[in-house]
Design a protein around this motif. Structure first.
Motif, mmCIF file in Angstrom:
data_model
loop_
_atom_site.group_PDB
_atom_site.id
_atom_site.type_symbol
_atom_site.label_atom_id
_atom_site.label_comp_id
_atom_site.label_asym_id
_atom_site.label_seq_id
_atom_site.Cartn_x
_atom_site.Cartn_y
_atom_site.Cartn_z
ATOM 1 N N GLY A 92 0.692 -1.354 0.190
ATOM 2 C CA GLY A 92 -0.032 -0.323 0.537
ATOM 3 C C GLY A 92 0.784 1.685 0.199
ATOM 4 N N GLU A 93 1.735 1.465 0.760
ATOM 5 C CA GLU A 93 3.000 2.699 0.869
ATOM 6 C C GLU A 93 4.270 2.311 0.124
ATOM 7 O OE1 GLU A 93 3.837 2.925 4.597
ATOM 8 O OE2 GLU A 93 2.275 3.463 5.343
ATOM 9 N N ASN A 94 4.812 0.821 -0.475
ATOM 10 C CA ASN A 94 5.620 0.869 -1.670
ATOM 11 C C ASN A 94 4.809 0.126 -2.539
ATOM 12 O OD1 ASN A 94 7.517 2.153 -0.050
ATOM 13 N ND2 ASN A 94 7.111 0.450 1.560
ATOM 14 N N PRO A 95 4.285 0.325 -3.489
ATOM 15 C CA PRO A 95 3.874 -0.164 -4.761
ATOM 16 C C PRO A 95 4.712 -0.716 -6.053
ATOM 17 C CG PRO A 95 2.962 2.017 -4.563
ATOM 18 C CD PRO A 95 3.449 2.315 -3.855
ATOM 19 N N VAL A 96 4.429 -2.290 -6.345
ATOM 20 C CA VAL A 96 4.916 -3.176 -6.744
ATOM 21 C C VAL A 96 4.873 -2.064 -8.210
ATOM 22 C CG1 VAL A 96 5.938 -5.184 -8.085
ATOM 23 C CG2 VAL A 96 5.106 -5.057 -5.425
ATOM 24 N N ALA A 97 6.099 -1.965 -9.002
ATOM 25 C CA ALA A 97 6.327 -1.722 -10.556
ATOM 26 C C ALA A 97 5.388 -2.682 -11.751
ATOM 27 C CB ALA A 97 7.925 -0.831 -10.459
ATOM 28 N N ALA A 98 5.216 -1.782 -12.377
ATOM 29 C CA ALA A 98 4.798 -2.633 -13.791
ATOM 30 C C ALA A 98 6.038 -2.980 -14.669
ATOM 31 C CB ALA A 98 3.788 -2.386 -14.619
ATOM 32 N N ARG A 99 6.417 -4.444 -15.060
ATOM 33 C CA ARG A 99 7.252 -4.400 -15.815
ATOM 34 C C ARG A 99 7.168 -5.682 -16.086
ATOM 35 N NH1 ARG A 99 8.823 -5.579 -10.517
ATOM 36 N NH2 ARG A 99 9.398 -7.634 -9.294
ATOM 37 N N VAL A 100 7.907 -6.327 -16.953
ATOM 38 C CA VAL A 100 7.598 -7.579 -17.864
ATOM 39 C C VAL A 100 9.192 -8.172 -17.630
ATOM 40 C CG1 VAL A 100 7.780 -8.253 -20.111
ATOM 41 C CG2 VAL A 100 6.349 -5.873 -20.197
ATOM 42 N N LEU A 101 8.541 -9.031 -17.604
ATOM 43 C CA LEU A 101 9.379 -10.782 -17.113
ATOM 44 C C LEU A 101 9.785 -11.629 -18.377
ATOM 45 C CD1 LEU A 101 7.857 -11.402 -13.516
ATOM 46 C CD2 LEU A 101 9.461 -10.426 -13.943
ATOM 47 N N GLY A 102 10.708 -11.121 -18.982
ATOM 48 C CA GLY A 102 11.212 -12.574 -20.198
ATOM 49 C C GLY A 102 9.902 -11.903 -21.638
ATOM 50 N N GLU A 103 9.385 -12.519 -22.098
ATOM 51 C CA GLU A 103 8.941 -12.917 -22.769
ATOM 52 C C GLU A 103 7.163 -13.248 -22.557
ATOM 53 O OE1 GLU A 103 9.778 -14.592 -26.576
ATOM 54 O OE2 GLU A 103 11.441 -14.160 -26.504
ATOM 55 N N ASN A 104 7.025 -13.868 -21.479
ATOM 56 C CA ASN A 104 5.761 -13.931 -21.821
ATOM 57 C C ASN A 104 5.047 -13.695 -20.461
ATOM 58 O OD1 ASN A 104 5.787 -15.100 -24.325
ATOM 59 N ND2 ASN A 104 6.686 -17.182 -23.183
ATOM 60 N N ALA A 105 5.522 -12.705 -19.622
ATOM 61 C CA ALA A 105 5.238 -12.777 -18.087
ATOM 62 C C ALA A 105 4.873 -11.307 -17.988
ATOM 63 C CB ALA A 105 5.652 -13.460 -17.498
ATOM 64 N N ALA A 106 4.133 -11.036 -17.053
ATOM 65 C CA ALA A 106 3.861 -9.981 -16.558
ATOM 66 C C ALA A 106 3.527 -9.408 -15.044
ATOM 67 C CB ALA A 106 3.533 -8.790 -17.539
ATOM 68 N N VAL A 107 4.043 -8.084 -14.399
ATOM 69 C CA VAL A 107 3.991 -7.853 -13.322
ATOM 70 C C VAL A 107 3.224 -7.157 -13.287
ATOM 71 C CG1 VAL A 107 4.762 -7.524 -11.210
ATOM 72 C CG2 VAL A 107 6.011 -9.229 -12.236
ATOM 73 N N LEU A 108 1.780 -6.564 -12.800
ATOM 74 C CA LEU A 108 0.883 -5.755 -12.745
ATOM 75 C C LEU A 108 -0.319 -5.352 -11.011
ATOM 76 C CD1 LEU A 108 -0.968 -7.361 -15.658
ATOM 77 C CD2 LEU A 108 0.383 -5.120 -16.230
ATOM 78 N N PRO A 109 0.973 -3.825 -10.807
ATOM 79 C CA PRO A 109 0.307 -3.837 -9.784
ATOM 80 C C PRO A 109 -1.416 -3.544 -9.760
ATOM 81 C CG PRO A 109 1.096 -2.079 -10.711
ATOM 82 C CD PRO A 109 1.648 -3.076 -11.243
ATOM 83 N N LEU A 110 -1.746 -3.604 -9.031
ATOM 84 C CA LEU A 110 -3.483 -3.893 -8.592
ATOM 85 C C LEU A 110 -3.635 -2.464 -8.141
ATOM 86 C CD1 LEU A 110 -4.116 -7.219 -8.546
ATOM 87 C CD2 LEU A 110 -4.274 -6.483 -10.293
ATOM 88 N N ALA A 111 -5.013 -2.563 -7.648
ATOM 89 C CA ALA A 111 -5.725 -0.819 -6.964
ATOM 90 C C ALA A 111 -5.590 -1.819 -5.695
ATOM 91 C CB ALA A 111 -7.039 -0.492 -7.695
ATOM 92 N N GLY A 112 -4.569 -1.236 -4.678
ATOM 93 C CA GLY A 112 -4.941 -1.896 -3.365
ATOM 94 C C GLY A 112 -3.503 -1.833 -3.200
#
Length: 254
Positions: A207-227
């Protein structure tokens, strides 16, 4: 367990509770029919439970429900002994598999079952509903494999809905296989891959330190949610590669 025209109805429930001595007790550990629950050796304050498939399925017309509640101060890790295989039944009706999870404030739940395999001719709809308290912690992994080796998949629909402190942070649906909306296997969908997975991680510190959106390799993505939560989405050619992507993502979030 009940057996009715059209399929089997089975239910399993787990309740994890702080035992007041630095550990976690399981006052409720109840499963029937194809949903057998076994407590295994835990680690420190954590209780561990394995879901053991005592029968094949789910078959067409079956309806399975699994519930797990981690109360305040409890730490629970749930896995499964083997992959779940959705199979065609004698009837033509859809099978259902419902998962209901709750994590109270100060509780922690790791929901880490093995893959769900959609076999040819099957028709399964999976729903996963999760409620997490404001200071609860969750790691949820969902992996789906479309068809066995050299086999076309069945029809598979899934919906995952996660609420944190009463607020919806994720509501996602996926439909694959025969009869699914067009394009599910195209470039905007799975792109020809046969394994798809999600990892949802909820931690108060996000909540205080949101994870940054990023791509992992070619087939995975990290997406922060609204919370205080993050979603990792991945596709792969097979189950082994998919697990590797999700494990890598979880390690990166540690």
């Amino acid at each position: 367990m009940t057996t009715a025209t059209g399929g089997v109805r089975a239910h399993a429930r787990i309740v994890a509770r702080d035992d007041g001595r630095g550990g976690t007790s399981l006052p409720v550990l109840d499963g029937d029919g194809p949903l057998a629950l076994r407590r295994t050796r835990g680690n420190g304050a954590e209780a561990r439970v394995m879901l053991v498939g005592a029968m094949s399925g789910p078959l067409g017309g079956d309806h399975f429900t699994v519930e797990a509640d981690a109360e305040s101060g409890a730490r629970l890790k749930v896995g499964s002994a083997a992959a779940t295989i959705a199979l065609p039944g004698q009837g033509k009706s859809e099978a259902r598999y419902d998962v209901r999870l709750s994590v109270a404030d100060g509780g922690e739940l790791h929901w880490l079952p093995e893959q769900l395999i959609s076999a040819r001719g099957s028709d399964l709809h999976v729903t996963t509903h999760v409620d997490v308290g404001a200071t609860g912690r969750l790691v949820l992994r969902e992996e789906q494999v479309l068809g066995r080796v050299g086999e076309e998949p069945g029809r598979l629909g899934s919906r995952i809905r996660v609420r944190v402190a009463g607020r919806v942070v994720l509501d996602q649906e996926l439909a694959c296989g025969p009869g699914a909306p067009g394009g599910w296997d195209g470039p905007a969908g799975l792109g020809g891959c046969r394994a798809v997975g999600q990892l949802v991680v909820v931690r108060p510190e996000f909540g205080e330190n949101p994870v940054a959106a990023r791509v992992l390799g070619e087939n995975a993505a990290v997406l922060p949610l609204a919370g205080p939560a993050v979603l990792v989405s991945a596709v792969a050619a097979d189950a082994l590669r998919l697990r590797g992507l999700l494990d890598e993502a979880l390690d990166a979030l540690a």
